[in-house]
Write a protein that holds these residues in place. Sequence first.
Motif, PDB file in Angstrom:
ATOM      1  N   GLN A 181       0.812  -1.205   0.000  1.00 28.88           N
ATOM      2  CA  GLN A 181       0.000   0.000   0.000  1.00 28.88           C
ATOM      3  C   GLN A 181       0.849   1.260   0.000  1.00 28.88           C
ATOM      4  O   GLN A 181       0.474   2.288  -0.573  1.00 28.88           O
ATOM      5  CB  GLN A 181      -0.948  -0.008   1.210  1.00 28.88           C
ATOM      6  CG  GLN A 181      -2.204   0.824   1.023  1.00 28.88           C
ATOM      7  CD  GLN A 181      -3.017   0.398  -0.201  1.00 28.88           C
ATOM      8  OE1 GLN A 181      -3.181  -0.798  -0.456  1.00 28.88           O
ATOM      9  NE2 GLN A 181      -3.482   1.365  -0.966  1.00 28.88           N
ATOM     10  N   ILE A 192       1.950   1.836  -3.531  1.00 25.92           N
ATOM     11  CA  ILE A 192       0.834   2.392  -4.299  1.00 25.92           C
ATOM     12  C   ILE A 192       0.702   3.885  -4.017  1.00 25.92           C
ATOM     13  O   ILE A 192       0.459   4.687  -4.932  1.00 25.92           O
ATOM     14  CB  ILE A 192      -0.466   1.635  -3.956  1.00 25.92           C
ATOM     15  CG1 ILE A 192      -0.401   0.222  -4.551  1.00 25.92           C
ATOM     16  CG2 ILE A 192      -1.692   2.377  -4.473  1.00 25.92           C
ATOM     17  CD1 ILE A 192      -1.554  -0.671  -4.155  1.00 25.92           C
ATOM     18  N   TYR A 232       3.274   5.797  -6.076  1.00 31.17           N
ATOM     19  CA  TYR A 232       2.903   5.908  -7.486  1.00 31.17           C
ATOM     20  C   TYR A 232       1.736   6.876  -7.691  1.00 31.17           C
ATOM     21  O   TYR A 232       1.718   7.648  -8.659  1.00 31.17           O
ATOM     22  CB  TYR A 232       2.564   4.525  -8.044  1.00 31.17           C
ATOM     23  CG  TYR A 232       3.791   3.764  -8.472  1.00 31.17           C
ATOM     24  CD1 TYR A 232       4.271   3.862  -9.779  1.00 31.17           C
ATOM     25  CD2 TYR A 232       4.494   2.961  -7.587  1.00 31.17           C
ATOM     26  CE1 TYR A 232       5.403   3.186 -10.185  1.00 31.17           C
ATOM     27  CE2 TYR A 232       5.626   2.269  -7.984  1.00 31.17           C
ATOM     28  CZ  TYR A 232       6.077   2.380  -9.281  1.00 31.17           C
ATOM     29  OH  TYR A 232       7.208   1.716  -9.684  1.00 31.17           O
ATOM     30  N   ARG A 233       0.764   6.833  -6.803  1.00 33.41           N
ATOM     31  CA  ARG A 233      -0.358   7.775  -6.937  1.00 33.41           C
ATOM     32  C   ARG A 233       0.122   9.218  -6.763  1.00 33.41           C
ATOM     33  O   ARG A 233      -0.364  10.136  -7.431  1.00 33.41           O
ATOM     34  CB  ARG A 233      -1.447   7.440  -5.922  1.00 33.41           C
ATOM     35  CG  ARG A 233      -2.183   6.130  -6.204  1.00 33.41           C
ATOM     36  CD  ARG A 233      -3.468   6.043  -5.407  1.00 33.41           C
ATOM     37  NE  ARG A 233      -4.094   4.748  -5.496  1.00 33.41           N
ATOM     38  CZ  ARG A 233      -4.821   4.313  -6.517  1.00 33.41           C
ATOM     39  NH1 ARG A 233      -4.998   5.105  -7.580  1.00 33.41           N
ATOM     40  NH2 ARG A 233      -5.381   3.112  -6.500  1.00 33.41           N
ATOM     41  N   LEU A 273       1.850   1.497 -11.334  1.00 31.94           N
ATOM     42  CA  LEU A 273       0.655   1.395 -10.509  1.00 31.94           C
ATOM     43  C   LEU A 273      -0.219   0.232 -10.976  1.00 31.94           C
ATOM     44  O   LEU A 273      -0.784  -0.510 -10.159  1.00 31.94           O
ATOM     45  CB  LEU A 273      -0.134   2.700 -10.557  1.00 31.94           C
ATOM     46  CG  LEU A 273      -1.417   2.757  -9.720  1.00 31.94           C
ATOM     47  CD1 LEU A 273      -1.118   2.467  -8.242  1.00 31.94           C
ATOM     48  CD2 LEU A 273      -2.088   4.121  -9.866  1.00 31.94           C
ATOM     49  N   LEU A 301       1.175  -2.932  -9.564  1.00 31.50           N
ATOM     50  CA  LEU A 301       0.872  -3.067  -8.136  1.00 31.50           C
ATOM     51  C   LEU A 301      -0.580  -3.484  -7.922  1.00 31.50           C
ATOM     52  O   LEU A 301      -0.880  -4.350  -7.086  1.00 31.50           O
ATOM     53  CB  LEU A 301       1.155  -1.751  -7.417  1.00 31.50           C
ATOM     54  CG  LEU A 301       2.620  -1.310  -7.381  1.00 31.50           C
ATOM     55  CD1 LEU A 301       2.715   0.128  -6.900  1.00 31.50           C
ATOM     56  CD2 LEU A 301       3.441  -2.213  -6.487  1.00 31.50           C
ATOM     57  N   LEU A 302      -1.482  -2.875  -8.670  1.00 27.19           N
ATOM     58  CA  LEU A 302      -2.893  -3.227  -8.541  1.00 27.19           C
ATOM     59  C   LEU A 302      -3.147  -4.647  -9.034  1.00 27.19           C
ATOM     60  O   LEU A 302      -3.973  -5.373  -8.478  1.00 27.19           O
ATOM     61  CB  LEU A 302      -3.745  -2.221  -9.319  1.00 27.19           C
ATOM     62  CG  LEU A 302      -3.748  -0.796  -8.751  1.00 27.19           C
ATOM     63  CD1 LEU A 302      -4.384   0.172  -9.742  1.00 27.19           C
ATOM     64  CD2 LEU A 302      -4.473  -0.741  -7.406  1.00 27.19           C
TER      65      LEU A 302
END
Length: 480
Positions: free
Chosen positions: A169, A172, A175-176, A192, A195-196
């Motif tokens: 997390q 993530i 990246y966000r 991303l 990762l998702l």
Amino acid sequence: MSDFLARKINHYKKALLIKPNNAEVYSQLAEYYYNRGQFQESATACETALKIQPNLVSASKTLGLVLQEQGQVDAAFELYNSLGDRLVKEGNLEEAIPAYRCAIDLKPDAYKVYYKLGEIWENREQWEDAIYLYLNCLYWYENLKDAKPLFREAYQKVLLDKNPLYPLQKLIFVYRKIIKEKPDFSLAYVGLGDLLTQQGKIEEAIFCYKTASYNKLLSSHPGLAKIDCHPQNQSDPNFLIVGIGKGGTSSLYYYLTQNPRILPALRKEIRFFDENFEKGLGWYLSHFPPIPKTSTFLTGEATPWYFVTGDVEKKIASIFPKIKLILVLRNPLFRSFSHFQMDFKNGIEKRSFTEAITSEIEAIRNLADPSQSDFNYWQSEKGYLLFSLYVYFLEKWMAVFPREQFLILQSEDFYANPAATLTQVFEFLGVPDYALPEYPNYNPGAYNPIDDNLRQRLADFFRPHNQKLEEYLGMTFNWD
């Protein structure tokens, strides 16, 4: 305030009469000159301090400020960058960090400085900060449109399998954050999406991949992307480079995608049909540019291990029965040795090459069909020799695809004359020929030559299999 600065300046001038070679005093004098707006006097005091003590950080910082005030941005940047390098070399990371940050403030596109800062945070095991900086490095490097992979290291550092083990997390979040700052950054969307995908959030991952694909197309073909494309469109691949590993597929794919009519996928190897099939066709197609159906552009990918992975050919044929397939075959002796060297370098293989091939020759003798290896085989072997027995795998592929959908190339011919080979490929794909200014070797391996006796042993082992391949294809390879 002005009187206070004047008194301080006079104080340090008097101190220099007593100790004329005191670099610290010159540095303090330079700072007060700077604060008073006497930039030339400040610069002179800084330069004097640095002549006496070249590593004096305070004088370098003040000189950088003076250069900025004088509009000498390039000189100030070089000063801060060099100062950071020197401090890192001395092990003074605390001082190096603000020096590099000053350099970035002056030139936000200084990708090399982001990389150096990332290394500092990585060494401190502050992974989130490190990856954020590496991503910034890649963003600005990508925007240079430079084809040379000078910063492959930064790319490797943000790949999932290279990242340290810490909460997904948090990755993530990084990246966000970078996407919010740089919404056109394709690589961040790809990261991303990966990762998702790892979290099982396939639909969200697909959205990221599609956005990345559209952004890449918008960058390379803005007219096409703005007029005829939509980020949520999907395109089927027109071709696949299906093999063989360690045969030159990285170079071939790069050369092909330099042709203006061929658009690359988000990554060279998507590995859908051998590792990611359960993620669904939508996941796979999201990796390709959203090419309009009416256009003449092509796209494809290159996963060289498709060729030797069981039932991949059937999966591809069931979805893309008309797809064009490209295969690059390398002298099996050298392909096997290169494969071994790659595994040995990566710590996968602990045996010597002699031990590995001695074991594998015996294991292959126990296989009824070399293209159908069993559980017992993989308990001890890595496939160095097996994957070089091309004819048995090719028979499987040609049982489901007609011969005319294959273009079979020889690796040695490709490297000897890449332009001529590319002409063949472009003709096969139905696009205009395209000459590159140069043909660099991508993903090369460097290792010592094979022992003569061992080389002869391998040549004897492969000879009957190579002869069978030549008879099957009606081609001559001259690998002896």
